[in-house]
Scaffold this active site. Structure first.
Site, mmCIF file in Angstrom:
data_model
loop_
_atom_site.group_PDB
_atom_site.id
_atom_site.type_symbol
_atom_site.label_atom_id
_atom_site.label_comp_id
_atom_site.label_asym_id
_atom_site.label_seq_id
_atom_site.Cartn_x
_atom_site.Cartn_y
_atom_site.Cartn_z
ATOM 1 N N PHE A 24 0.860 -1.192 0.000
ATOM 2 C CA PHE A 24 0.000 0.000 0.000
ATOM 3 C C PHE A 24 0.898 1.244 0.000
ATOM 4 O O PHE A 24 1.846 1.329 0.775
ATOM 5 C CB PHE A 24 -0.867 -0.022 1.266
ATOM 6 C CG PHE A 24 -2.161 0.750 1.158
ATOM 7 C CD1 PHE A 24 -3.376 0.089 1.003
ATOM 8 C CD2 PHE A 24 -2.167 2.138 1.212
ATOM 9 C CE1 PHE A 24 -4.569 0.794 0.911
ATOM 10 C CE2 PHE A 24 -3.353 2.851 1.126
ATOM 11 C CZ PHE A 24 -4.550 2.179 0.976
ATOM 12 N N ALA A 76 -0.052 -1.939 5.730
ATOM 13 C CA ALA A 76 0.650 -1.853 7.012
ATOM 14 C C ALA A 76 -0.029 -2.703 8.086
ATOM 15 O O ALA A 76 0.643 -3.267 8.961
ATOM 16 C CB ALA A 76 0.725 -0.394 7.463
ATOM 17 N N PHE A 77 -1.336 -2.807 8.003
ATOM 18 C CA PHE A 77 -2.062 -3.573 9.019
ATOM 19 C C PHE A 77 -1.612 -5.038 9.059
ATOM 20 O O PHE A 77 -1.676 -5.683 10.103
ATOM 21 C CB PHE A 77 -3.576 -3.506 8.730
ATOM 22 C CG PHE A 77 -4.441 -3.978 9.847
ATOM 23 C CD1 PHE A 77 -4.669 -3.171 10.959
ATOM 24 C CD2 PHE A 77 -5.034 -5.233 9.808
ATOM 25 C CE1 PHE A 77 -5.466 -3.617 11.999
ATOM 26 C CE2 PHE A 77 -5.836 -5.685 10.842
ATOM 27 C CZ PHE A 77 -6.052 -4.867 11.952
ATOM 28 N N GLU A 78 -1.146 -5.539 7.935
ATOM 29 C CA GLU A 78 -0.719 -6.950 7.852
ATOM 30 C C GLU A 78 0.733 -7.152 8.288
ATOM 31 O O GLU A 78 1.201 -8.296 8.406
ATOM 32 C CB GLU A 78 -0.883 -7.457 6.412
ATOM 33 C CG GLU A 78 -2.314 -7.753 6.006
ATOM 34 C CD GLU A 78 -3.192 -6.513 5.824
ATOM 35 O OE1 GLU A 78 -2.697 -5.539 5.245
ATOM 36 O OE2 GLU A 78 -4.348 -6.513 6.294
ATOM 37 N N VAL A 88 1.658 4.738 6.212
ATOM 38 C CA VAL A 88 0.250 5.021 6.486
ATOM 39 C C VAL A 88 0.057 6.524 6.327
ATOM 40 O O VAL A 88 0.755 7.323 6.956
ATOM 41 C CB VAL A 88 -0.162 4.563 7.899
ATOM 42 C CG1 VAL A 88 -1.646 4.824 8.122
ATOM 43 C CG2 VAL A 88 0.161 3.081 8.100
ATOM 44 N N ILE A 89 -0.859 6.889 5.451
ATOM 45 C CA ILE A 89 -1.083 8.305 5.158
ATOM 46 C C ILE A 89 -2.531 8.644 5.482
ATOM 47 O O ILE A 89 -3.459 7.955 5.021
ATOM 48 C CB ILE A 89 -0.745 8.610 3.683
ATOM 49 C CG1 ILE A 89 0.728 8.255 3.428
ATOM 50 C CG2 ILE A 89 -1.014 10.075 3.364
ATOM 51 C CD1 ILE A 89 1.204 8.443 2.013
ATOM 52 N N HIS A 102 -9.383 6.305 9.897
ATOM 53 C CA HIS A 102 -8.912 4.956 9.544
ATOM 54 C C HIS A 102 -7.427 4.775 9.863
ATOM 55 O O HIS A 102 -7.011 3.762 10.418
ATOM 56 C CB HIS A 102 -9.154 4.764 8.044
ATOM 57 C CG HIS A 102 -8.976 3.374 7.542
ATOM 58 N ND1 HIS A 102 -9.842 2.351 7.846
ATOM 59 C CD2 HIS A 102 -8.014 2.825 6.748
ATOM 60 C CE1 HIS A 102 -9.431 1.239 7.249
ATOM 61 N NE2 HIS A 102 -8.325 1.500 6.589
HETATM 62 N N1 INI Z 1 -2.483 0.610 4.496
HETATM 63 C C1 INI Z 1 -1.304 1.260 4.460
HETATM 64 O O1 INI Z 1 -0.250 0.604 4.488
HETATM 65 N N2 INI Z 1 -1.267 2.610 4.419
HETATM 66 C C2 INI Z 1 -2.401 3.362 4.396
HETATM 67 O O2 INI Z 1 -2.302 4.611 4.326
HETATM 68 C C3 INI Z 1 -3.654 2.701 4.433
HETATM 69 N N3 INI Z 1 -4.877 3.456 4.414
HETATM 70 O O3 INI Z 1 -4.821 4.686 4.521
HETATM 71 O O4 INI Z 1 -5.957 2.911 4.300
HETATM 72 C C4 INI Z 1 -3.665 1.287 4.478
HETATM 73 N N4 INI Z 1 -4.822 0.595 4.503
HETATM 74 C C5 INI Z 1 -4.878 -0.820 4.259
HETATM 75 C C6 INI Z 1 -4.637 -1.650 5.512
HETATM 76 O O5 INI Z 1 -3.288 -1.586 5.921
HETATM 77 C C7 INI Z 1 -4.971 -3.121 5.278
HETATM 78 O O6 INI Z 1 -4.156 -3.634 4.257
HETATM 79 C C8 INI Z 1 -6.437 -3.353 4.909
HETATM 80 O O7 INI Z 1 -7.290 -2.724 5.841
HETATM 81 C C9 INI Z 1 -6.774 -4.876 4.896
HETATM 82 O O8 INI Z 1 -6.580 -5.435 6.191
#
Ligand code: INI
Length: 155
Positions: A23, A57-59, A82-83, A89
């Site tokens: 992402f 980033a969440f993963e 993460v922006i 969110h």
């Molecule tokens: N993931 C990022 O790495 N950066 C972001 O800015 C971001 N935003 O803004 O939504 C983001 N979202 C995705 C998240 O990390 C997960 O991949 C997704 O929610 C599936 O679990």
């Protein structure tokens, strides 16, 4: 006499893993380039570096924890961007990522480095991914090398 322990900034034969999220890959690819450059310039051979890509980033924490607990790597460098958007969110993601990375490090006993940008906008992120505010990927890699060497001395 006081004893001071400091980590040298040199890698020998240690295996290093990098977990990087796709992402905002315009930014995360630059963080990855920075981390790879630092590892190489401090002695790492490419054959000892493993790059693991995850969706966002969440993963990152799950992959980092799995890698760290495998004990196959001396350090795990986590890179992401993460922006903030128009909602909160990003805050939910940031909290979980920071806590998850810390937990992965603590439960494994392996340094897991926090090279995840948490920015208000894309400009801030680019500035920190090789722009005028440096490169968080370089910094995280340097911290990884230092921790590998500190831990070797205190264990
Ligand atoms: N993931 C990022 O790495 N950066 C972001 O800015 C971001 N935003 O803004 O939504 C983001 N979202 C995705 C998240 O990390 C997960 O991949 C997704 O929610 C599936 O679990």
């Amino acid at each position: 006499m006081t004893q001071h322990i400091e980590g040298k900034l040199i890698l020998n034969d240690e295996a290093i893993a990098i977990v990087v999220s796709r992402f905002n890959d315009l930014v995360t690819n630059r963080l990855l380039d920075g981390a790879l450059d630092t590892l190489r310039r401090h002695g790492a051979d490419d054959s000892k570096i493993t790059v693991v890509k995850v969706p966002g980033a969440f993963e990152i924490p799950l992959a980092a924890e799995r890698i760290a607990t495998s004990k196959k790597f001396a350090a795990v460098i986590c890179l992401g961007a993460v922006i903030a958007g128009q909602t909160t969110h990003d805050q939910y993601i940031n909290q979980q990522v920071a806590a998850g990375i810390a937990r992965a490090s603590q439960i494994s006993g392996v340094p897991v480095l926090f090279g995840v940008l948490t920015c208000q906008n894309m400009e801030q992120a680019i500035d920190r991914a090789g722009g005028k505010a440096g490169n968080k990927g370089n910094e995280a890699a340097l911290a990884a090398i230092e921790m590998v060497n500190v831990l070797r001395q205190i264990s």
